[in-house]
Write an enzyme that holds these catalytic residues in place. Structure first.
Site, mmCIF file in Angstrom:
data_model
loop_
_atom_site.group_PDB
_atom_site.id
_atom_site.type_symbol
_atom_site.label_atom_id
_atom_site.label_comp_id
_atom_site.label_asym_id
_atom_site.label_seq_id
_atom_site.Cartn_x
_atom_site.Cartn_y
_atom_site.Cartn_z
ATOM 1 C CB SER A 116 -20.501 44.363 83.093
ATOM 2 O OG SER A 116 -21.070 44.067 84.477
ATOM 3 C CB THR B 170 -17.074 48.297 86.666
ATOM 4 O OG1 THR B 170 -16.244 48.440 85.348
ATOM 5 C CG2 THR B 170 -15.916 48.269 87.525
ATOM 6 C CB THR C 293 -14.772 45.869 84.756
ATOM 7 O OG1 THR C 293 -15.472 46.367 83.732
ATOM 8 C CG2 THR C 293 -13.095 46.626 84.365
ATOM 9 N NE ARG D 10 -10.961 50.925 77.867
ATOM 10 C CZ ARG D 10 -11.855 50.782 78.620
ATOM 11 N NH1 ARG D 10 -12.123 49.673 79.232
ATOM 12 N NH2 ARG D 10 -12.498 52.057 78.966
ATOM 13 C CB THR E 14 -19.194 51.933 87.304
ATOM 14 O OG1 THR E 14 -20.431 52.630 87.752
ATOM 15 C CG2 THR E 14 -18.718 50.896 88.485
ATOM 16 N N GLY E 15 -18.557 53.475 84.659
ATOM 17 C CA GLY E 15 -18.761 54.325 83.546
ATOM 18 C C GLY E 15 -17.537 54.225 82.623
HETATM 19 N N1 ASP Z 1 -15.084 51.628 83.754
HETATM 20 C C1 ASP Z 1 -15.205 50.707 82.900
HETATM 21 C C2 ASP Z 1 -14.317 50.673 81.796
HETATM 22 O O1 ASP Z 1 -14.264 51.683 81.235
HETATM 23 C C3 ASP Z 1 -16.644 50.114 82.374
HETATM 24 C C4 ASP Z 1 -17.877 50.424 83.142
HETATM 25 O O2 ASP Z 1 -17.779 50.703 84.245
HETATM 26 O O3 ASP Z 1 -19.043 50.560 82.262
HETATM 27 O O4 ASP Z 1 -13.692 49.677 81.620
#
Ligand code: ASP
Length: 318
Positions: free
Chosen positions: A47, A173, A191, A201, A224-225
Protein backbone atom coordinates in the site's frame (compact mmCIF):
# COMPACT_ATOMS: atom_id res chain seq x y z
CA UNK A 1 9.51 18.67 25.67
CA UNK A 2 9.11 14.90 25.86
CA UNK A 3 9.02 13.60 22.27
CA UNK A 4 6.34 11.25 20.97
CA UNK A 5 5.62 9.60 17.63
CA UNK A 6 2.55 7.69 16.45
CA UNK A 7 1.70 5.74 13.30
CA UNK A 8 -0.66 3.20 11.72
CA UNK A 9 -0.23 -0.57 12.25
CA UNK A 10 1.97 -0.84 9.10
CA UNK A 11 4.44 1.78 10.40
CA UNK A 12 4.95 0.32 13.89
CA UNK A 13 8.22 -1.40 12.96
CA UNK A 14 9.76 1.99 12.07
CA UNK A 15 8.99 3.70 15.39
CA UNK A 16 12.15 2.67 17.34
CA UNK A 17 14.43 4.22 14.66
CA UNK A 18 12.27 7.35 14.45
CA UNK A 19 12.24 7.67 18.25
CA UNK A 20 16.07 7.32 18.37
CA UNK A 21 16.23 10.25 15.94
CA UNK A 22 13.91 12.32 18.16
CA UNK A 23 15.85 11.40 21.33
CA UNK A 24 19.08 12.54 19.63
CA UNK A 25 17.49 15.97 19.11
CA UNK A 26 16.27 15.38 15.54
CA UNK A 27 13.28 17.30 14.22
CA UNK A 28 9.70 16.04 14.04
CA UNK A 29 9.84 16.57 10.26
CA UNK A 30 12.89 14.31 9.91
CA UNK A 31 11.34 11.68 12.19
CA UNK A 32 8.13 11.41 10.15
CA UNK A 33 10.09 11.32 6.87
CA UNK A 34 12.38 8.58 8.24
CA UNK A 35 9.32 6.55 9.23
CA UNK A 36 7.73 6.96 5.78
CA UNK A 37 11.03 6.08 4.05
CA UNK A 38 11.26 2.81 5.98
CA UNK A 39 7.69 1.82 5.11
CA UNK A 40 8.19 2.85 1.45
CA UNK A 41 11.14 0.40 1.30
CA UNK A 42 9.20 -2.55 2.79
CA UNK A 43 8.44 -5.00 -0.07
CA UNK A 44 5.76 -6.72 2.02
CA UNK A 45 3.62 -3.60 2.21
CA UNK A 46 1.56 -3.33 -0.98
CA UNK A 47 0.00 0.00 0.00
CA UNK A 48 3.05 2.27 0.22
CA UNK A 49 6.17 2.90 -1.91
CA UNK A 50 8.12 0.01 -3.45
CA UNK A 51 5.81 -2.92 -4.21
CA UNK A 52 2.69 -0.77 -3.99
CA UNK A 53 -0.31 -1.89 -6.02
CA UNK A 54 -0.57 -0.13 -9.40
CA UNK A 55 -3.24 1.85 -11.21
CA UNK A 56 -5.43 0.25 -13.86
CA UNK A 57 -2.64 0.49 -16.43
CA UNK A 58 -0.18 -1.35 -14.19
CA UNK A 59 1.80 1.76 -13.21
CA UNK A 60 2.67 2.31 -9.54
CA UNK A 61 1.90 5.95 -8.65
CA UNK A 62 2.88 7.31 -5.25
CA UNK A 63 1.33 10.20 -3.30
CA UNK A 64 2.96 11.77 -0.22
CA UNK A 65 2.99 14.88 1.92
CA UNK A 66 4.87 16.42 4.82
CA UNK A 67 3.67 19.25 7.05
CA UNK A 68 5.68 21.16 9.64
CA UNK A 69 3.44 22.56 12.36
CA UNK A 70 6.03 25.25 13.04
CA UNK A 71 5.03 27.94 10.55
CA UNK A 72 2.57 25.70 8.65
CA UNK A 73 5.20 24.74 6.07
CA UNK A 74 4.13 21.97 3.71
CA UNK A 75 5.22 19.98 0.67
CA UNK A 76 3.47 17.27 -1.30
CA UNK A 77 3.69 15.24 -4.46
CA UNK A 78 1.12 13.25 -6.44
CA UNK A 79 1.38 10.29 -8.82
CA UNK A 80 5.17 9.91 -8.61
CA UNK A 81 6.45 7.04 -10.76
CA UNK A 82 9.87 5.39 -10.75
CA UNK A 83 11.21 6.48 -7.33
CA UNK A 84 10.26 4.99 -4.00
CA UNK A 85 11.19 7.80 -1.55
CA UNK A 86 7.95 9.74 -1.98
CA UNK A 87 8.04 11.44 1.44
CA UNK A 88 11.61 12.64 0.90
CA UNK A 89 10.56 14.24 -2.38
CA UNK A 90 7.60 15.90 -0.60
CA UNK A 91 9.99 17.28 2.06
CA UNK A 92 12.20 18.62 -0.74
CA UNK A 93 9.22 20.49 -2.23
CA UNK A 94 8.67 22.06 1.21
CA UNK A 95 12.33 22.91 1.80
CA UNK A 96 13.57 23.89 -1.66
CA UNK A 97 10.72 25.11 -3.84
CA UNK A 98 8.39 28.10 -3.50
CA UNK A 99 5.47 25.66 -3.95
CA UNK A 100 3.39 23.17 -1.97
CA UNK A 101 2.09 20.54 -4.43
CA UNK A 102 3.85 18.98 -7.44
CA UNK A 103 2.14 16.73 -9.99
CA UNK A 104 2.69 15.64 -13.58
CA UNK A 105 6.38 14.97 -14.32
CA UNK A 106 7.45 17.38 -11.58
CA UNK A 107 7.96 14.89 -8.72
CA UNK A 108 10.03 12.60 -10.96
CA UNK A 109 12.16 15.50 -12.14
CA UNK A 110 12.75 16.67 -8.57
CA UNK A 111 13.63 13.12 -7.41
CA UNK A 112 16.27 12.95 -10.16
CA UNK A 113 17.64 16.38 -9.19
CA UNK A 114 17.90 15.15 -5.58
CA UNK A 115 20.09 12.30 -6.83
CA UNK A 116 17.66 9.56 -5.79
CA UNK A 117 18.07 6.18 -7.46
CA UNK A 118 15.34 5.31 -10.01
CA UNK A 119 13.56 2.08 -9.05
CA UNK A 120 11.07 -0.21 -10.76
CA UNK A 121 8.34 -0.03 -8.10
CA UNK A 122 6.21 -2.86 -9.49
CA UNK A 123 7.22 -6.18 -7.88
CA UNK A 124 6.07 -9.56 -9.25
CA UNK A 125 3.86 -10.07 -6.16
CA UNK A 126 2.10 -6.72 -6.62
CA UNK A 127 1.76 -7.34 -10.34
CA UNK A 128 0.16 -10.75 -9.68
CA UNK A 129 -2.45 -9.22 -7.35
CA UNK A 130 -3.14 -6.48 -9.88
CA UNK A 131 -3.47 -8.93 -12.78
CA UNK A 132 -5.65 -11.36 -10.84
CA UNK A 133 -8.74 -9.29 -11.63
CA UNK A 134 -7.78 -8.18 -15.13
CA UNK A 135 -8.58 -11.01 -17.45
CA UNK A 136 -8.34 -8.89 -20.56
CA UNK A 137 -5.10 -7.19 -19.62
CA UNK A 138 -3.87 -7.08 -23.23
CA UNK A 139 -6.65 -4.69 -24.09
CA UNK A 140 -6.84 -2.97 -20.76
CA UNK A 141 -7.12 0.62 -22.01
CA UNK A 142 -10.21 -0.04 -24.06
CA UNK A 143 -13.03 -0.26 -21.57
CA UNK A 144 -11.50 1.61 -18.68
CA UNK A 145 -14.32 4.04 -17.98
CA UNK A 146 -16.85 1.26 -17.90
CA UNK A 147 -14.78 -0.68 -15.39
CA UNK A 148 -13.72 1.91 -12.88
CA UNK A 149 -16.87 1.46 -10.79
CA UNK A 150 -16.28 -2.23 -10.47
CA UNK A 151 -12.60 -1.71 -9.72
CA UNK A 152 -12.99 0.80 -6.93
CA UNK A 153 -15.13 -1.63 -4.96
CA UNK A 154 -12.84 -4.52 -5.76
CA UNK A 155 -10.10 -3.01 -3.62
CA UNK A 156 -12.22 -4.02 -0.59
CA UNK A 157 -12.81 -7.59 -1.78
CA UNK A 158 -11.91 -10.13 0.98
CA UNK A 159 -10.31 -12.46 -1.60
CA UNK A 160 -8.03 -9.68 -2.72
CA UNK A 161 -7.26 -8.96 0.94
CA UNK A 162 -6.04 -12.57 1.25
CA UNK A 163 -3.71 -12.05 -1.70
CA UNK A 164 -2.12 -8.92 -0.23
CA UNK A 165 -0.60 -11.28 2.36
CA UNK A 166 -1.69 -9.11 5.28
CA UNK A 167 -5.43 -9.70 5.12
CA UNK A 168 -5.68 -5.97 4.44
CA UNK A 169 -7.67 -4.51 1.51
CA UNK A 170 -5.95 -3.51 -1.71
CA UNK A 171 -5.36 0.05 -0.60
CA UNK A 172 -3.75 1.68 2.38
CA UNK A 173 -1.41 4.40 3.51
CA UNK A 174 1.00 5.15 6.31
CA UNK A 175 0.68 8.18 8.60
CA UNK A 176 3.32 9.36 11.06
CA UNK A 177 2.75 12.21 13.52
CA UNK A 178 5.61 13.34 15.78
CA UNK A 179 6.39 15.96 18.40
CA UNK A 180 10.10 16.68 18.93
CA UNK A 181 12.07 17.99 21.93
CA UNK A 182 11.41 21.59 20.83
CA UNK A 183 7.66 20.95 20.94
CA UNK A 184 7.41 21.15 17.14
CA UNK A 185 4.79 18.89 15.56
CA UNK A 186 4.98 17.32 12.07
CA UNK A 187 2.99 14.88 9.97
CA UNK A 188 4.13 12.61 7.14
CA UNK A 189 1.83 10.60 4.87
CA UNK A 190 2.80 8.19 2.08
CA UNK A 191 0.78 5.82 -0.12
CA UNK A 192 0.52 4.04 -3.44
CA UNK A 193 -3.18 4.89 -3.23
CA UNK A 194 -6.14 2.83 -4.34
CA UNK A 195 -5.30 -0.24 -6.44
CA UNK A 196 -6.67 -0.06 -10.01
CA UNK A 197 -7.21 3.70 -9.66
CA UNK A 198 -7.65 5.91 -12.72
CA UNK A 199 -4.18 6.96 -13.94
CA UNK A 200 -3.20 10.28 -12.39
CA UNK A 201 -5.74 9.99 -9.59
CA UNK A 202 -4.49 11.54 -6.37
CA UNK A 203 -6.08 10.75 -3.05
CA UNK A 204 -6.14 12.66 0.22
CA UNK A 205 -2.50 11.91 1.07
CA UNK A 206 -0.95 14.73 -1.02
CA UNK A 207 -3.75 17.20 -0.27
CA UNK A 208 -2.80 19.37 2.69
CA UNK A 209 -5.85 19.68 4.92
CA UNK A 210 -7.45 16.47 3.62
CA UNK A 211 -5.05 13.64 4.54
CA UNK A 212 -2.50 15.65 6.51
CA UNK A 213 -2.47 18.76 8.70
CA UNK A 214 -0.17 20.03 11.48
CA UNK A 215 -0.24 23.23 13.48
CA UNK A 216 1.96 23.53 16.60
CA UNK A 217 -0.70 25.74 18.22
CA UNK A 218 -3.54 23.18 18.13
CA UNK A 219 -2.28 19.71 17.13
CA UNK A 220 -2.10 17.51 14.05
CA UNK A 221 -4.12 14.87 12.21
CA UNK A 222 -3.68 12.47 9.30
CA UNK A 223 -5.98 10.02 7.51
CA UNK A 224 -6.11 6.63 5.86
CA UNK A 225 -9.03 5.05 4.02
CA UNK A 226 -10.99 6.29 1.02
CA UNK A 227 -9.17 9.49 0.12
CA UNK A 228 -12.07 11.02 -1.78
CA UNK A 229 -14.04 11.18 1.49
CA UNK A 230 -11.27 13.02 3.35
CA UNK A 231 -10.78 15.32 0.35
CA UNK A 232 -14.42 16.39 0.35
CA UNK A 233 -14.58 16.98 4.12
CA UNK A 234 -10.99 18.26 4.59
CA UNK A 235 -10.87 15.82 7.45
CA UNK A 236 -7.34 16.39 8.82
CA UNK A 237 -7.78 20.15 8.92
CA UNK A 238 -11.23 19.79 10.46
CA UNK A 239 -9.93 17.68 13.35
CA UNK A 240 -7.23 20.27 14.10
CA UNK A 241 -9.79 23.08 13.85
CA UNK A 242 -12.18 21.29 16.21
CA UNK A 243 -9.36 21.18 18.79
CA UNK A 244 -8.65 24.86 18.13
CA UNK A 245 -12.22 25.70 19.04
CA UNK A 246 -12.14 23.78 22.29
CA UNK A 247 -12.94 20.13 21.63
CA UNK A 248 -10.83 17.48 23.31
CA UNK A 249 -8.73 15.22 21.11
CA UNK A 250 -11.31 12.41 21.34
CA UNK A 251 -14.26 14.70 20.59
CA UNK A 252 -12.42 16.21 17.62
CA UNK A 253 -11.63 12.77 16.19
CA UNK A 254 -15.23 11.60 16.59
CA UNK A 255 -16.60 14.80 14.98
CA UNK A 256 -14.12 14.42 12.09
CA UNK A 257 -15.49 10.92 11.51
CA UNK A 258 -19.16 11.91 11.87
CA UNK A 259 -18.74 14.73 9.31
CA UNK A 260 -18.22 12.01 6.68
CA UNK A 261 -21.85 10.92 7.07
CA UNK A 262 -22.95 14.00 5.06
CA UNK A 263 -21.33 12.64 1.91
CA UNK A 264 -23.30 11.31 -1.00
CA UNK A 265 -20.77 8.64 -1.97
CA UNK A 266 -21.72 5.31 -3.53
CA UNK A 267 -18.13 4.13 -2.98
CA UNK A 268 -17.95 5.05 0.73
CA UNK A 269 -15.61 2.78 2.63
CA UNK A 270 -13.49 2.51 5.76
CA UNK A 271 -11.99 5.72 7.15
CA UNK A 272 -9.34 6.14 9.84
CA UNK A 273 -7.85 9.21 11.53
CA UNK A 274 -4.77 9.62 13.72
CA UNK A 275 -4.15 12.78 15.75
CA UNK A 276 -2.19 14.38 18.55
CA UNK A 277 -3.21 17.45 20.49
CA UNK A 278 -0.92 20.44 21.09
CA UNK A 279 0.46 18.81 24.25
CA UNK A 280 1.40 15.62 22.41
CA UNK A 281 -1.45 13.40 23.64
CA UNK A 282 -2.16 10.75 20.98
CA UNK A 283 -5.45 9.32 19.69
CA UNK A 284 -7.00 7.45 16.80
CA UNK A 285 -10.48 6.84 15.40
CA UNK A 286 -11.81 4.40 12.84
CA UNK A 287 -14.99 3.18 11.24
CA UNK A 288 -13.51 -0.31 11.69
CA UNK A 289 -13.82 -1.60 15.28
CA UNK A 290 -10.67 -3.74 14.90
CA UNK A 291 -8.28 -0.94 13.95
CA UNK A 292 -5.31 -0.01 16.15
CA UNK A 293 -2.51 2.54 16.06
CA UNK A 294 1.07 2.47 17.33
CA UNK A 295 2.63 4.85 19.86
CA UNK A 296 6.22 5.33 21.02
CA UNK A 297 7.54 7.57 23.80
CA UNK A 298 11.20 7.84 24.92
CA UNK A 299 11.05 5.28 27.73
CA UNK A 300 9.58 2.52 25.49
CA UNK A 301 11.86 -0.02 23.79
CA UNK A 302 9.25 -0.96 21.22
CA UNK A 303 6.04 0.49 19.85
CA UNK A 304 2.84 -0.01 21.86
CA UNK A 305 -0.37 -0.84 19.98
CA UNK A 306 -3.50 0.97 21.18
CA UNK A 307 -7.14 0.65 20.06
CA UNK A 308 -8.68 3.40 17.95
CA UNK A 309 -12.03 4.79 19.05
CA UNK A 310 -14.68 3.08 16.96
CA UNK A 311 -17.11 5.51 15.26
CA UNK A 312 -19.92 3.81 13.42
CA UNK A 313 -20.64 5.57 10.13
CA UNK A 314 -24.19 5.63 8.74
CA UNK A 315 -22.78 6.21 5.26
CA UNK A 316 -21.39 2.66 5.33
CA UNK A 317 -24.85 1.21 5.95
CA UNK A 318 -26.63 2.99 3.09
N1 ASP B 1 -6.11 7.26 1.52
C1 ASP B 1 -5.54 6.46 0.47
C2 ASP B 1 -6.00 6.98 -0.85
O1 ASP B 1 -7.17 7.30 -1.00
C3 ASP B 1 -5.83 5.00 0.54
C4 ASP B 1 -5.92 4.36 1.90
O2 ASP B 1 -5.45 4.93 2.88
O3 ASP B 1 -6.48 3.27 2.01
O4 ASP B 1 -5.21 7.00 -1.77
Amino acid sequence: MRPIIITCHNGAFALPAAMDLLKAGGSAVDAVVLGCTMVEANPEDHSVGYSGLPNLLGQVELDASVMDGNGLRAGSIGALQGYQQAAQVAREVMNSLPHVLLGGDGPMRLAAEMGLEPTNLLTPEAEAIWKSRLTDSDDRDASYLGRIKQMVNLAEDPQIAEQTGTGEPAHGTVNFIAMDMNGDIATGVSTSGWAWKYPGRMGDSPVIGAGNYADNRWGAAACTGRGEMAQRCLTAHSVVTFMRFGMSLEEALAQGMRDLDALDDPYASEMNILAIDKDGNPGGASSNPEKEFAVMTPEMTEAEMRPRTYVELDILKR
